[in-house]
Design a protein around this motif. Structure first.
Motif, PDB file in Angstrom:
ATOM      1  N   GLU A  90       0.747  -1.337  -0.037  1.00  0.00           N
ATOM      2  CA  GLU A  90       0.016  -0.089   0.143  1.00  0.00           C
ATOM      3  C   GLU A  90       0.749   1.191   0.030  1.00  0.00           C
ATOM      4  OE1 GLU A  90      -3.205  -0.179  -0.689  1.00  0.00           O
ATOM      5  OE2 GLU A  90      -3.483  -2.049  -0.224  1.00  0.00           O
ATOM      6  N   THR A  91       0.497   2.548  -0.765  1.00  0.00           N
ATOM      7  CA  THR A  91       1.108   3.481  -0.876  1.00  0.00           C
ATOM      8  C   THR A  91       0.326   4.544   0.165  1.00  0.00           C
ATOM      9  OG1 THR A  91       0.050   4.002  -2.884  1.00  0.00           O
ATOM     10  CG2 THR A  91       2.204   3.183  -2.880  1.00  0.00           C
ATOM     11  N   ASP A  92      -0.934   4.762   0.246  1.00  0.00           N
ATOM     12  CA  ASP A  92      -1.699   5.548   0.890  1.00  0.00           C
ATOM     13  C   ASP A  92      -1.379   5.223   2.427  1.00  0.00           C
ATOM     14  OD1 ASP A  92      -3.697   7.611   1.504  1.00  0.00           O
ATOM     15  OD2 ASP A  92      -4.985   5.751   2.242  1.00  0.00           O
ATOM     16  N   PRO A  93      -0.936   6.255   3.242  1.00  0.00           N
ATOM     17  CA  PRO A  93      -0.722   5.960   4.545  1.00  0.00           C
ATOM     18  C   PRO A  93      -1.788   5.528   5.398  1.00  0.00           C
ATOM     19  CG  PRO A  93       0.080   8.007   4.019  1.00  0.00           C
ATOM     20  CD  PRO A  93      -0.763   7.463   2.847  1.00  0.00           C
ATOM     21  N   GLN A  94      -3.168   6.052   5.405  1.00  0.00           N
ATOM     22  CA  GLN A  94      -4.121   5.482   6.027  1.00  0.00           C
ATOM     23  C   GLN A  94      -4.398   4.220   5.543  1.00  0.00           C
ATOM     24  OE1 GLN A  94      -7.609   7.781   5.781  1.00  0.00           O
ATOM     25  NE2 GLN A  94      -8.868   6.606   7.323  1.00  0.00           N
ATOM     26  N   THR A  95      -4.668   3.769   4.508  1.00  0.00           N
ATOM     27  CA  THR A  95      -4.769   2.182   4.053  1.00  0.00           C
ATOM     28  C   THR A  95      -3.706   1.269   4.390  1.00  0.00           C
ATOM     29  OG1 THR A  95      -5.897   3.160   1.988  1.00  0.00           O
ATOM     30  CG2 THR A  95      -5.176   1.038   1.726  1.00  0.00           C
ATOM     31  N   LYS A  96      -2.346   1.750   4.381  1.00  0.00           N
ATOM     32  CA  LYS A  96      -1.487   0.869   5.040  1.00  0.00           C
ATOM     33  C   LYS A  96      -1.659   0.733   6.325  1.00  0.00           C
ATOM     34  CE  LYS A  96       3.639   0.703   4.645  1.00  0.00           C
ATOM     35  NZ  LYS A  96       4.433   0.847   3.445  1.00  0.00           N
ATOM     36  N   GLN A  97      -1.914   1.690   7.051  1.00  0.00           N
ATOM     37  CA  GLN A  97      -2.089   1.476   8.485  1.00  0.00           C
ATOM     38  C   GLN A  97      -3.248   0.386   8.894  1.00  0.00           C
ATOM     39  OE1 GLN A  97      -0.378   2.779  11.148  1.00  0.00           O
ATOM     40  NE2 GLN A  97      -1.280   1.550  12.470  1.00  0.00           N
ATOM     41  N   LEU A  98      -4.220   0.673   8.160  1.00  0.00           N
ATOM     42  CA  LEU A  98      -5.411  -0.121   8.287  1.00  0.00           C
ATOM     43  C   LEU A  98      -5.131  -1.628   7.900  1.00  0.00           C
ATOM     44  CD1 LEU A  98      -8.448   2.016   7.202  1.00  0.00           C
ATOM     45  CD2 LEU A  98      -8.108   1.230   9.502  1.00  0.00           C
ATOM     46  N   GLU A  99      -4.484  -1.916   6.978  1.00  0.00           N
ATOM     47  CA  GLU A  99      -4.031  -3.138   6.503  1.00  0.00           C
ATOM     48  C   GLU A  99      -3.172  -3.783   7.345  1.00  0.00           C
ATOM     49  OE1 GLU A  99      -5.513  -5.124   4.470  1.00  0.00           O
ATOM     50  OE2 GLU A  99      -6.698  -3.654   3.185  1.00  0.00           O
ATOM     51  N   MET A 100      -2.000  -3.047   7.970  1.00  0.00           N
ATOM     52  CA  MET A 100      -1.106  -3.447   8.924  1.00  0.00           C
ATOM     53  C   MET A 100      -1.951  -3.962  10.318  1.00  0.00           C
ATOM     54  SD  MET A 100       2.422  -2.017  10.580  1.00  0.00           S
ATOM     55  CE  MET A 100       2.107  -0.303   9.922  1.00  0.00           C
ATOM     56  N   ILE A 101      -2.898  -3.131  10.691  1.00  0.00           N
ATOM     57  CA  ILE A 101      -3.447  -3.585  11.899  1.00  0.00           C
ATOM     58  C   ILE A 101      -4.265  -4.929  11.390  1.00  0.00           C
ATOM     59  CG2 ILE A 101      -5.535  -3.007  13.352  1.00  0.00           C
ATOM     60  CD1 ILE A 101      -4.723  -0.222  12.878  1.00  0.00           C
ATOM     61  N   SER A 102      -4.920  -4.982  10.421  1.00  0.00           N
ATOM     62  CA  SER A 102      -5.572  -6.422  10.011  1.00  0.00           C
ATOM     63  C   SER A 102      -4.700  -7.572   9.949  1.00  0.00           C
ATOM     64  CB  SER A 102      -6.418  -6.135   8.640  1.00  0.00           C
ATOM     65  OG  SER A 102      -7.374  -5.130   8.908  1.00  0.00           O
ATOM     66  N   PHE A 103      -3.349  -7.335   9.324  1.00  0.00           N
ATOM     67  CA  PHE A 103      -2.467  -8.189   9.261  1.00  0.00           C
ATOM     68  C   PHE A 103      -1.962  -8.630  10.655  1.00  0.00           C
ATOM     69  CE2 PHE A 103       1.983  -9.485   9.085  1.00  0.00           C
ATOM     70  CZ  PHE A 103       2.087 -10.349   8.082  1.00  0.00           C
ATOM     71  N   GLN A 104      -1.661  -7.771  11.632  1.00  0.00           N
ATOM     72  CA  GLN A 104      -1.273  -8.271  12.919  1.00  0.00           C
ATOM     73  C   GLN A 104      -2.433  -8.991  13.707  1.00  0.00           C
ATOM     74  OE1 GLN A 104      -0.261  -4.052  14.166  1.00  0.00           O
ATOM     75  NE2 GLN A 104       2.154  -4.727  13.661  1.00  0.00           N
ATOM     76  N   LYS A 105      -3.549  -8.288  13.362  1.00  0.00           N
ATOM     77  CA  LYS A 105      -4.664  -9.195  14.235  1.00  0.00           C
ATOM     78  C   LYS A 105      -4.758 -10.452  13.625  1.00  0.00           C
ATOM     79  CE  LYS A 105      -8.452  -9.079  12.136  1.00  0.00           C
ATOM     80  NZ  LYS A 105      -9.504  -9.836  11.521  1.00  0.00           N
ATOM     81  N   ASP A 106      -4.752 -10.840  12.465  1.00  0.00           N
ATOM     82  CA  ASP A 106      -4.678 -12.306  11.871  1.00  0.00           C
ATOM     83  C   ASP A 106      -3.345 -12.998  12.324  1.00  0.00           C
ATOM     84  OD1 ASP A 106      -7.029 -11.748  10.438  1.00  0.00           O
ATOM     85  OD2 ASP A 106      -6.244 -11.736   8.560  1.00  0.00           O
ATOM     86  N   VAL A 107      -2.295 -12.316  12.536  1.00  0.00           N
ATOM     87  CA  VAL A 107      -1.085 -13.196  12.861  1.00  0.00           C
ATOM     88  C   VAL A 107      -1.535 -13.527  14.330  1.00  0.00           C
ATOM     89  CG1 VAL A 107       1.248 -12.760  13.194  1.00  0.00           C
ATOM     90  CG2 VAL A 107       0.260 -12.322  11.045  1.00  0.00           C
ATOM     91  N   ALA A 108      -1.836 -12.449  15.275  1.00  0.00           N
ATOM     92  CA  ALA A 108      -2.001 -12.789  16.675  1.00  0.00           C
ATOM     93  C   ALA A 108      -3.139 -13.628  16.724  1.00  0.00           C
ATOM     94  CB  ALA A 108      -2.340 -11.429  17.398  1.00  0.00           C
ATOM     95  N   LEU A 109      -3.992 -13.742  16.216  1.00  0.00           N
ATOM     96  CA  LEU A 109      -5.232 -14.658  16.307  1.00  0.00           C
ATOM     97  C   LEU A 109      -4.690 -16.276  15.944  1.00  0.00           C
ATOM     98  CD1 LEU A 109      -8.172 -12.901  14.909  1.00  0.00           C
ATOM     99  CD2 LEU A 109      -8.045 -13.761  17.264  1.00  0.00           C
ATOM    100  N   ALA A 110      -3.572 -16.277  14.897  1.00  0.00           N
ATOM    101  CA  ALA A 110      -3.194 -17.456  14.329  1.00  0.00           C
ATOM    102  C   ALA A 110      -2.317 -18.069  15.563  1.00  0.00           C
ATOM    103  CB  ALA A 110      -2.138 -17.101  13.054  1.00  0.00           C
ATOM    104  N   GLY A 111      -1.506 -16.955  16.188  1.00  0.00           N
ATOM    105  CA  GLY A 111      -0.814 -17.345  17.255  1.00  0.00           C
ATOM    106  C   GLY A 111      -1.696 -18.002  18.527  1.00  0.00           C
ATOM    107  N   GLY A 112      -2.785 -17.385  18.801  1.00  0.00           N
ATOM    108  CA  GLY A 112      -3.778 -17.812  19.972  1.00  0.00           C
ATOM    109  C   GLY A 112      -4.133 -19.229  19.297  1.00  0.00           C
ATOM    110  N   ALA A 113      -4.505 -19.484  18.205  1.00  0.00           N
ATOM    111  CA  ALA A 113      -4.927 -20.975  17.767  1.00  0.00           C
ATOM    112  C   ALA A 113      -3.743 -21.804  17.761  1.00  0.00           C
ATOM    113  CB  ALA A 113      -5.661 -20.704  16.328  1.00  0.00           C
ATOM    114  N   LEU A 114      -2.594 -21.309  17.409  1.00  0.00           N
ATOM    115  CA  LEU A 114      -1.631 -22.367  17.560  1.00  0.00           C
ATOM    116  C   LEU A 114      -1.451 -22.792  19.187  1.00  0.00           C
ATOM    117  CD1 LEU A 114       1.166 -21.128  15.102  1.00  0.00           C
ATOM    118  CD2 LEU A 114      -0.027 -23.190  15.113  1.00  0.00           C
ATOM    119  N   LEU A 115      -1.638 -21.768  20.025  1.00  0.00           N
ATOM    120  CA  LEU A 115      -1.385 -21.928  21.435  1.00  0.00           C
ATOM    121  C   LEU A 115      -2.669 -23.173  22.020  1.00  0.00           C
ATOM    122  CD1 LEU A 115      -0.096 -21.333  24.107  1.00  0.00           C
ATOM    123  CD2 LEU A 115      -1.727 -19.409  24.376  1.00  0.00           C
ATOM    124  N   ILE A 116      -3.860 -22.796  21.606  1.00  0.00           N
ATOM    125  CA  ILE A 116      -4.874 -23.769  21.797  1.00  0.00           C
ATOM    126  C   ILE A 116      -4.626 -25.233  21.419  1.00  0.00           C
ATOM    127  CG2 ILE A 116      -7.414 -24.479  21.260  1.00  0.00           C
ATOM    128  CD1 ILE A 116      -8.075 -21.503  21.231  1.00  0.00           C
TER     129      ILE A 116
END
Length: 136
Positions: A90-116
């Protein structure tokens, strides 16, 4: 502790069940977004991912081969993080930030699922309030 584990499972899967049912019920709208991200056969992928979310979520919620259910959620979350939330493109700063948040959320949830998966595979029925023991 059994009740605490059950409450944790309920809270954990609420997101997956809601999202999974939305993927199925709103497949046309959601597949348009997937297609814009370059997902091939976007409608089929949207419905299939919805089924994956619902099945994995229900398995974790009900304690039916919870380790397999958690693995199914990981199999959804990791590719979704990379394919759907590629913030580095992404080049737009706001879009980049929103996508980074979603990326990090998915990675964190994957970590939680791996822990389960790891906890359930290691302790199995000792976690209590499950229908079956671990599959793996």
């Amino acid at each position: 502790m059994d009740v605490l584990a059950l409450i944790g499972r309920i809270l954990f899967v609420l997101l997956f069940l809601g999202s999974g049912f939305a993927h199925i019920a709103q497949a046309d709208a959601m597949s348009g977004y997937a297609a814009s991200k370059g997902v091939p056969q976007a409608k089929l992928a949207t419905v299939a991912s919805g089924v994956l979310l619902v099945v994995g979520g229900l398995m974790v919620l009900l304690g039916v081969w919870m380790d397999l259910g958690a693995l199914l959620l990981v199999l959804f979350l990791v590719p979704t993080a990379v394919l759907m939330h590629a913030f580095w493109k992404e080049t737009d700063p706001q879009t980049k930030q929103l996508e980074m948040i979603s990326f990090q959320k998915d990675v964190a949830l994957a970590g939680g699922a791996l822990l389960i998966l790891a906890l359930y595979a290691g302790y199995g029925e000792e976690l209590g309030l499950t229908i079956t023991g671990p599959l793996f």
